[in-house]
Design a protein around this motif. Sequence first.
Motif, PDB file in Angstrom:
ATOM      1  N   LEU A 105      -3.042   2.123  -8.209  1.00  0.00           N
ATOM      2  CA  LEU A 105      -2.233   3.338  -8.240  1.00  0.00           C
ATOM      3  C   LEU A 105      -2.181   3.832  -9.680  1.00  0.00           C
ATOM      4  CD1 LEU A 105      -0.421   5.155  -6.369  1.00  0.00           C
ATOM      5  CD2 LEU A 105       1.507   3.928  -7.383  1.00  0.00           C
TER       6      LEU A 105
ATOM      7  N   VAL B  70      -2.071  10.729  -3.465  1.00  0.00           N
ATOM      8  CA  VAL B  70      -0.933  10.260  -2.666  1.00  0.00           C
ATOM      9  C   VAL B  70       0.374  10.913  -3.094  1.00  0.00           C
ATOM     10  CG1 VAL B  70      -2.021   8.064  -2.118  1.00  0.00           C
ATOM     11  CG2 VAL B  70      -0.613   8.237  -4.175  1.00  0.00           C
TER      12      VAL B  70
ATOM     13  N   ARG C 228      -4.577   7.237  -5.848  1.00  0.00           N
ATOM     14  CA  ARG C 228      -4.905   5.856  -5.479  1.00  0.00           C
ATOM     15  C   ARG C 228      -6.418   5.691  -5.571  1.00  0.00           C
ATOM     16  NH1 ARG C 228      -3.836   4.582   0.523  1.00  0.00           N
ATOM     17  NH2 ARG C 228      -5.900   5.533   0.637  1.00  0.00           N
TER      18      ARG C 228
ATOM     19  N   ASN D 187       0.871  -1.175   0.000  1.00  0.00           N
ATOM     20  CA  ASN D 187       0.000   0.000   0.000  1.00  0.00           C
ATOM     21  C   ASN D 187       0.912   1.230   0.000  1.00  0.00           C
ATOM     22  OD1 ASN D 187      -1.868   2.042   0.512  1.00  0.00           O
ATOM     23  ND2 ASN D 187      -2.059   1.551   2.677  1.00  0.00           N
ATOM     24  N   PRO D 188       0.808   2.161  -0.961  1.00  0.00           N
ATOM     25  CA  PRO D 188      -0.332   2.373  -1.863  1.00  0.00           C
ATOM     26  C   PRO D 188      -0.133   1.834  -3.278  1.00  0.00           C
ATOM     27  CG  PRO D 188       1.028   4.328  -1.875  1.00  0.00           C
ATOM     28  CD  PRO D 188       1.712   3.338  -0.956  1.00  0.00           C
TER      29      PRO D 188
END
Length: 358
Positions: free
Chosen positions: A303, A326, A338, A166-167
């Motif tokens: 993403l 992000v 994201r 993540n992310p």
Amino acid sequence: MNTLSDRIARVLRQDVQSMHAYAVQPSAGFVKLDAMENPFPLPPALQHALGERLGRVAMHRYPAGRVDDLRAALAHHAGLPDDCALMLGNGSDELISLLAMACDVPGATLLAPVPGFVMYAMSAQLQGLRFVGVPLTPDFELDEAAMLAAIERHQPALVYLAYPNNPTGNLWNDEVIERIIQAAPGLVVMDEAYQPFAARDSMARLARWPHVLVMRTMSKFGLAGVRIGYLMGRRELVAEVDKLRPPYNISVLNAEAALFALEHADEYARQAATIRAERERLLAALADMPGVRAYPSEANMILTRVPDAAAAFAGMKRQGVLVKNVSALHPLLDNCLRLTVGTPDENRLMLQALKASL
């Protein structure tokens, strides 16, 4: 007389005063695709059954036996090896904090690839530990040479490997992970928060490596509001970390809701299958958008790099669709959004809003 500001300045830690709190975007009235939640509620019949069941819970008693039942049910669900144990946390966040506390020996360092889950660094900071972030490659793969060099130099007490990450949403090369595990002088935590959507997991590593822990959550399973995380590993290792857990950290209502969900795991598996199919549909649609690059994902998020993330985020928000910008989290994420995978209708609205905002 001291003012409240004076008292805060005098008695609270300076590093805490200098920190920024974890930000949660207001989401009322938006198509909410910013937090990697399962977008599907329970069917009405199961909602009714759960409500009746929660109404019978002994809320006047402290949690005890039902929490033990939940540990056993999760161990069975995960296929936990016989020589391993499982401990519960109030979400993965509490487990991450307890791990930092457990590893707080003089000079200890925590290490993880970056960009990654922000709570790894935050938990280290709050515990007064050093955090070392090792940048991923430009395509968000593990930089094996840099990771091994950092491990050799810093001798970390704990290494986090999010799987998927993540992310960025991707799984990393298993052979590289094995070499990192072998090189690690302390503990290695495989954070599998997004396991319901991934093609591979790390359960076999528990049998192979005694210093590996696997951490999962029921949030992505479909219970983000219930706050159940769990940590699995060799019995003697989990027993040491479990000493730091508050005795009643899981409410009896949360435990009962989680047990109910596990009894209806087929419904959540159906939801996860729909999310995986929608993820592939989104990836195909994003690939056809000029100026947009969507990165491979094994999670319930994608993403996506766009020409101007701030403008795209603001434009999507004006159209009632909330995603996560992000870009500021790490230089590798420049101009990245994201996108959480939602329902088919939510995803259609998200694609429309993104197209109109580019």
